[in-house]
Write an enzyme that holds these catalytic residues in place. Structure first.
Site, short mmCIF file in Angstrom:
data_model
loop_
_atom_site.label_atom_id
_atom_site.label_comp_id
_atom_site.label_asym_id
_atom_site.label_seq_id
_atom_site.Cartn_x
_atom_site.Cartn_y
_atom_site.Cartn_z
CG HIS A 30 -0.31 0.11 2.54
ND1 HIS A 30 0.19 1.28 3.04
CD2 HIS A 30 -0.10 -0.83 3.49
CE1 HIS A 30 0.68 1.08 4.25
NE2 HIS A 30 0.53 -0.19 4.54
CB CYS A 32 1.76 -3.61 4.90
SG CYS A 32 0.14 -4.28 5.34
#
Length: 251
Positions: free
Chosen positions: A211, A227
């Site tokens: 992201h 992430c």
């Protein structure tokens, strides 16, 4: 995307923040793979020079314990993600039984990481993906490869020492614009099929993602809950990565 989306993302992508429960799925028993090189009418079951991905013909993928006549159905996986996007599951092998039925062993977006299941070829639609994403954790690099050529090579942030990014073979499970470039997920989220190996207590189990981030200093550092963080201007170039695209994360 409406402004309430970042809280929704916080309910769905756990390794970045706090997730929601994932789509329910029954985990099938593992079975040895028959010939990966089986053919249909002289043509390979799996596409050459790309990744064969499959989409369910109904509301769920029907999973079997093994390929071939007499195969027993052992579970299901929802055919869509939390945003009602149709899932495309990458095939890792293919097989044709003596009755001429094609079978695919596919990666599943459930725990434990690496889980696979068999689906019938007459219950799915197939497509070929030529993109893939490769994340080198030690180098803090993300490469996007298209038809064998590197088209993006980016410096990224990855998991902190206490919450490392899990290595493995995954795929793109969701594609979600956030509507909030300054928020915790930046401009866009590519939700992944894999989960953190250390974050398990949060609802949803710790699903990982690639992201955006508005902070350029994240690049090249171990900063996330698992992430992969991509600086927003570069994340914009990844917004067209299709569902089902293979993602290889390695040390």
């Amino acid at each position: 995307m409406r402004r309430w989306l970042p809280p929704l993302l916080a309910l769905a992508l756990a390794a970045c923040s706090h997730p929601s429960a994932p789509s329910s799925a029954s985990v099938p028993a593992r079975a040895p793979s028959p010939s990966v090189h089986a053919t249909v009418a002289g043509a390979p079951v799996l596409a050459q020079g790309g990744t064969t991905v499959v989409r369910a013909g109904g509301p769920r993928f029907l999973l079997y314990d093994r390929p071939g006549p007499g195969a027993r159905r052992v579970g299901t996986v929802a055919a869509t993600n939390d945003w009602q996007e149709p899932l495309w599951l990458p095939a890792v092998s293919g097989f044709v039984d003596h009755q001429g039925t094609t079978w695919f062993r596919v990666r599943l977006p459930i725990r434990p990481n690496g889980t696979t299941g068999w689906v019938r070829g007459d219950q799915v639609t197939t497509r070929v993906r030529h993109d893939r994403i490769v994340v080198d954790l030690s180098a803090h690099r993300l490469r996007r490869v298209d038809a064998g050529h590197t088209v993006e090579d980016l410096s990224v942030g990855v998991g902190a020492a206490a919450t490392p990014t899990a290595p493995g073979r995954f795929f793109v499970w969701a594609r979600v614009p956030t509507g909030d470039p300054a928020g915790p997920y930046g401009v866009f989220v590519l939700g992944l099929s894999g989960f953190s190996n250390v974050i398990t207590e949060w609802a949803g189990g710790g699903r990982m993602a690639i992201h955006g981030t508005a902070d350029p200093s994240d690049r090249g550092h171990d900063v996330s809950h698992g992430c992969v963080r991509v600086y927003n201007p570069q994340m914009e170039d990844l917004t067209d990565v299709p569902l089902g695209t293979p993602v290889w994360i390695h040390a």
